[in-house]
Design an enzyme around this catalytic site. Structure first.
Site, PDB file in Angstrom:
ATOM      1  CB  SER A  60      18.268   9.844  12.482  1.00  0.00           C
ATOM      2  OG  SER A  60      18.825   9.107  11.448  1.00  0.00           O
ATOM      3  CE  LYS A  63      18.048   5.822  11.400  1.00  0.00           C
ATOM      4  NZ  LYS A  63      18.831   6.756  10.711  1.00  0.00           N
ATOM      5  CE1 TYR A 185      16.262   4.389   8.006  1.00  0.00           C
ATOM      6  CE2 TYR A 185      17.089   5.082   5.859  1.00  0.00           C
ATOM      7  CZ  TYR A 185      17.180   5.076   7.236  1.00  0.00           C
ATOM      8  OH  TYR A 185      18.195   5.767   7.853  1.00  0.00           O
ATOM      9  CE1 TYR A 236      23.010  10.311  13.125  1.00  0.00           C
ATOM     10  CE2 TYR A 236      23.411  12.576  13.783  1.00  0.00           C
ATOM     11  CZ  TYR A 236      22.636  11.623  13.129  1.00  0.00           C
ATOM     12  OH  TYR A 236      21.493  12.008  12.484  1.00  0.00           O
ATOM     13  CB  VAL A 254      21.280  14.340   8.700  1.00  0.00           C
ATOM     14  CG1 VAL A 254      22.305  13.363   9.239  1.00  0.00           C
ATOM     15  CG2 VAL A 254      20.258  13.652   7.805  1.00  0.00           C
TER      16      VAL A 254
HETATM   17  N1  GLU Z   1      17.733   9.605   5.916  1.00  0.00           N
HETATM   18  C1  GLU Z   1      19.045   9.654   6.488  1.00  0.00           C
HETATM   19  C2  GLU Z   1      19.854   8.513   5.977  1.00  0.00           C
HETATM   20  O1  GLU Z   1      19.402   7.422   5.979  1.00  0.00           O
HETATM   21  C3  GLU Z   1      18.931   9.625   7.983  1.00  0.00           C
HETATM   22  C4  GLU Z   1      20.235   9.896   8.604  1.00  0.00           C
HETATM   23  C5  GLU Z   1      20.150  10.626   9.891  1.00  0.00           C
HETATM   24  O2  GLU Z   1      19.329  11.530  10.103  1.00  0.00           O
HETATM   25  O3  GLU Z   1      20.975  10.272  10.737  1.00  0.00           O
HETATM   26  O4  GLU Z   1      20.950   8.684   5.537  1.00  0.00           O
END
Ligand code: GLU
Length: 300
Positions: A60, A63, A185, A236, A254
């Protein structure tokens, strides 16, 4: 940098490392004892400690970069499709989406990131390739790439993200076919990079929007906006606790990495694969907490 050495010693002695994410099987076997930390100065000079040059799954953290790309191309219109408020819910939650009519709370929960990637794909025809090329330039690492094993693992275990994407498509907030979007994604999430790479790549957020080669990637105001969304939504549903402990805009993934920005000064990336119950790296948050405490560098 002596402060990094001190933090590494403290982290090595600290009990409890958390648990690597196991809902993506390819991440579950990562050794939670690994730890790396890098600090990049505004000119791209990087200092590091521990496993700071070991590539890991950025997840993430990417992002932030897709948001920067999309905002630079689309401007304010982006915010009609995704909000910028903390969600208070887990990153992969479906709950809020229904009563908020398919408009995700922010670009850093999965639903919001899916919207941003969808829009970037419409704008460029190749969202994940655009992201990878951007990261190669900004990190200065021409070999930075996707980890195809992680991509395959996410693809095979992607029901939750597929549900989010289909649900938003039913509200006409997704333009591309859902399978195309998911492939983009999952590639985005599967970017593999080191602490050194990611600390450098985030440098434009500390340079008020100026890229590694001196080009204007974002306006000063847009760089401020992304830092603000990182501070309020980047870790988060623990963003309040992260702000309290670290006092910097940050974004976790994550895979156990976290990037953080000291605007006008430097960028940081820490990596420790063991996560707490909210999904943030245990050693990563502890290391950033110690860094801002020991140096006094924070936005507050
Ligand atoms: N690839 C993970 C998902 O979509 C990313 C989640 C993350 O790192 O917060 O679940």
């Amino acid at each position: 940098m002596p402060v990094l050495e001190q933090i590494a010693v403290e982290i090595a002695a600290a009990p409890g490392r958390g648990t690597p994410a196991d809902y993506i099987p390819a991440l579950a076997t990562t050794d939670p004892r690994q730890f790396g930390m890098a600090v990049a100065e505004l000119d791209g000079t990087v200092y590091g400690v521990g496993d700071w040059e070991t590539p890991f799954s950025a997840q993430s953290i990417t992002k932030v970069f897709t948001l920067a790309l999309c905002l630079s191309m689309e401007g304010e219109g982006l915010w009609e499709h995704v909000g910028r408020e903390p969600s208070g819910n887990p990153f992969n939650s479906l709950v809020q989406l229904e009563y908020e009519n398919g408009i995700p709370r922010n670009p850093f929960i999965n639903a919001g990131a899916l919207v941003v990637t969808d829009r970037l794909h419409s704008l460029t025809g190749d969202a994940s390739g655009t992201l990878r090329d951007f990261l190669r330039v900004e990190s200065g690492n021409p070999d930075l790439d996707f980890d195809e094993q992680v991509w395959a693992s996410e693809t095979a275990n992607g029901d939750r993200n597929a549900a989010l994407a289909h649900f938003m498509a039913s509200y006409h907030n997704i333009a591309n076919p859902v399978p195309v979007l998911l492939d983009e994604y999952f590639h985005q999430c599967a970017i593999e990079a080191s602490c050194a790479d990611l600390a450098r790549a985030a440098g434009f957020l500390a340079r008020h929007g100026i890229g590694a080669e001196g080009d204007i990637l974002l306006t000063r105001s847009q760089a401020k906006q992304i830092n603000a969304v990182m501070l309020t939504c980047g870790t988060y549903d623990a963003a309040g606790d992260f702000a309290y402990r670290v006092g910097l805009p940050g974004k976790s993934g994550v895979g156990g990495g976290i990037i953080a920005v000291v605007p006008g000064h430097c960028t940081l990336c820490v990596w420790g694969p063991g996560l707490d119950e909210r999904g943030n790296s245990v050693s990563g948050v502890a290391a950033l907490d110690r860094f801002t405490t020991l140096t006094g560098l924070s936005v507050f």
